[in-house]
Design a protein around this motif. Structure first.
Motif, PDB file in Angstrom:
ATOM      1  N   CYS A  78      10.341   1.542  -0.783  1.00  0.00           N
ATOM      2  CA  CYS A  78       9.761   0.881   0.383  1.00  0.00           C
ATOM      3  C   CYS A  78      10.670  -0.272   0.794  1.00  0.00           C
ATOM      4  O   CYS A  78      10.988  -1.131  -0.027  1.00  0.00           O
ATOM      5  CB  CYS A  78       8.367   0.368   0.028  1.00  0.00           C
ATOM      6  SG  CYS A  78       7.569  -0.479   1.376  1.00  0.00           S
ATOM      7  N   TYR A 131       0.805  -1.216   0.000  1.00  0.00           N
ATOM      8  CA  TYR A 131       0.000   0.000   0.000  1.00  0.00           C
ATOM      9  C   TYR A 131       0.843   1.274   0.000  1.00  0.00           C
ATOM     10  O   TYR A 131       0.346   2.345  -0.291  1.00  0.00           O
ATOM     11  CB  TYR A 131      -0.937   0.029   1.210  1.00  0.00           C
ATOM     12  CG  TYR A 131      -1.873  -1.148   1.243  1.00  0.00           C
ATOM     13  CD1 TYR A 131      -2.892  -1.279   0.313  1.00  0.00           C
ATOM     14  CD2 TYR A 131      -1.729  -2.136   2.206  1.00  0.00           C
ATOM     15  CE1 TYR A 131      -3.750  -2.363   0.332  1.00  0.00           C
ATOM     16  CE2 TYR A 131      -2.579  -3.218   2.241  1.00  0.00           C
ATOM     17  CZ  TYR A 131      -3.594  -3.342   1.306  1.00  0.00           C
ATOM     18  OH  TYR A 131      -4.430  -4.415   1.327  1.00  0.00           O
ATOM     19  N   TYR A 132       2.117   1.159   0.318  1.00  0.00           N
ATOM     20  CA  TYR A 132       2.982   2.327   0.435  1.00  0.00           C
ATOM     21  C   TYR A 132       3.434   2.876  -0.915  1.00  0.00           C
ATOM     22  O   TYR A 132       3.884   4.007  -0.996  1.00  0.00           O
ATOM     23  CB  TYR A 132       4.202   2.024   1.290  1.00  0.00           C
ATOM     24  CG  TYR A 132       3.891   1.530   2.682  1.00  0.00           C
ATOM     25  CD1 TYR A 132       2.687   1.830   3.304  1.00  0.00           C
ATOM     26  CD2 TYR A 132       4.802   0.749   3.373  1.00  0.00           C
ATOM     27  CE1 TYR A 132       2.407   1.368   4.578  1.00  0.00           C
ATOM     28  CE2 TYR A 132       4.521   0.293   4.659  1.00  0.00           C
ATOM     29  CZ  TYR A 132       3.326   0.606   5.253  1.00  0.00           C
ATOM     30  OH  TYR A 132       3.060   0.150   6.510  1.00  0.00           O
ATOM     31  N   LYS A 133       3.341   2.081  -1.975  1.00  0.00           N
ATOM     32  CA  LYS A 133       3.815   2.534  -3.280  1.00  0.00           C
ATOM     33  C   LYS A 133       3.104   3.795  -3.752  1.00  0.00           C
ATOM     34  O   LYS A 133       3.634   4.541  -4.561  1.00  0.00           O
ATOM     35  CB  LYS A 133       3.681   1.425  -4.314  1.00  0.00           C
ATOM     36  CG  LYS A 133       2.259   1.044  -4.650  1.00  0.00           C
ATOM     37  CD  LYS A 133       2.208  -0.084  -5.643  1.00  0.00           C
ATOM     38  CE  LYS A 133       0.742  -0.425  -5.914  1.00  0.00           C
ATOM     39  NZ  LYS A 133       0.600  -1.521  -6.813  1.00  0.00           N
ATOM     40  N   GLU A 134       1.932   4.042  -3.231  1.00  0.00           N
ATOM     41  CA  GLU A 134       1.174   5.234  -3.601  1.00  0.00           C
ATOM     42  C   GLU A 134       1.725   6.510  -2.942  1.00  0.00           C
ATOM     43  O   GLU A 134       1.465   7.603  -3.424  1.00  0.00           O
ATOM     44  CB  GLU A 134      -0.301   5.075  -3.229  1.00  0.00           C
ATOM     45  CG  GLU A 134      -0.983   3.879  -3.863  1.00  0.00           C
ATOM     46  CD  GLU A 134      -1.067   3.956  -5.384  1.00  0.00           C
ATOM     47  OE1 GLU A 134      -1.212   5.080  -5.912  1.00  0.00           O
ATOM     48  OE2 GLU A 134      -0.962   2.905  -6.030  1.00  0.00           O
ATOM     49  N   VAL A 135       2.468   6.358  -1.853  1.00  0.00           N
ATOM     50  CA  VAL A 135       2.924   7.532  -1.102  1.00  0.00           C
ATOM     51  C   VAL A 135       4.444   7.672  -1.014  1.00  0.00           C
ATOM     52  O   VAL A 135       4.928   8.643  -0.455  1.00  0.00           O
ATOM     53  CB  VAL A 135       2.316   7.566   0.327  1.00  0.00           C
ATOM     54  CG1 VAL A 135       0.818   7.716   0.262  1.00  0.00           C
ATOM     55  CG2 VAL A 135       2.710   6.334   1.125  1.00  0.00           C
ATOM     56  N   CYS A 136       5.191   6.710  -1.549  1.00  0.00           N
ATOM     57  CA  CYS A 136       6.649   6.829  -1.496  1.00  0.00           C
ATOM     58  C   CYS A 136       7.283   6.112  -2.686  1.00  0.00           C
ATOM     59  O   CYS A 136       6.704   5.196  -3.265  1.00  0.00           O
ATOM     60  CB  CYS A 136       7.195   6.291  -0.183  1.00  0.00           C
ATOM     61  SG  CYS A 136       6.947   4.538   0.069  1.00  0.00           S
ATOM     62  N   ASP A 137       8.472   6.548  -3.026  1.00  0.00           N
ATOM     63  CA  ASP A 137       9.188   5.960  -4.154  1.00  0.00           C
ATOM     64  C   ASP A 137       9.926   4.680  -3.784  1.00  0.00           C
ATOM     65  O   ASP A 137      10.167   3.829  -4.636  1.00  0.00           O
ATOM     66  CB  ASP A 137      10.196   6.964  -4.717  1.00  0.00           C
ATOM     67  CG  ASP A 137       9.521   8.174  -5.339  1.00  0.00           C
ATOM     68  OD1 ASP A 137       8.395   8.025  -5.858  1.00  0.00           O
ATOM     69  OD2 ASP A 137      10.116   9.258  -5.303  1.00  0.00           O
TER      70      ASP A 137
END
Length: 76
Positions: free
Chosen positions: A34, A26-32
Motif C-alpha cells: 500500500c 484498511y487496505y492491508k486486508e486486500v493487498c500486499d
C-alpha cells in the motif's frame, strides 16, 4: 522511489512518519503493498489545509500525479 524520480527529476525522496490514521490502514486486508504517498507539488498553504477548512490543491499539479500512478500500474 524510481518512478518518483522519473516523474519528478531532481526532487529528493525521504521517509516520512505519518502521524495520522489514513484509509490505507484498511487496505492491508486486500493487498500486499500500500502506497502512503501523494506525488504532488503543494504549497505551504495547501499543506496546512489538509483535512481542514478550504482544503485545496492546484489543478496544474494533477497531471504529474496521474503520470506517477500510471507508471506504478504499468510497472506492477
Amino acid at each position: 522511489e524510481e518512478i518518483a524520480a522519473e516523474v519528478y527529476p531532481g526532487v529528493g525522496i525521504s521517509p516520512y512518519v505519518m502521524t495520522g490514521g489514513t484509509d490505507a490502514k484498511y487496505y492491508k486486508e486486500v493487498c500486499d503493498h500500500c502506497l502512503r504517498f501523494a506525488p504532488l507539488y503543494i504549497s505551504g498553504q495547501q499543506f496546512e489545509s489538509i483535512h481542514g477548512l478550504n482544503e485545496n490543491i492546484y489543478q496544474g499539479a494533477l497531471p504529474k500525479c496521474v503520470d506517477f500512478y500510471k507508471r506504478v500500474i504499468e510497472k506492477s
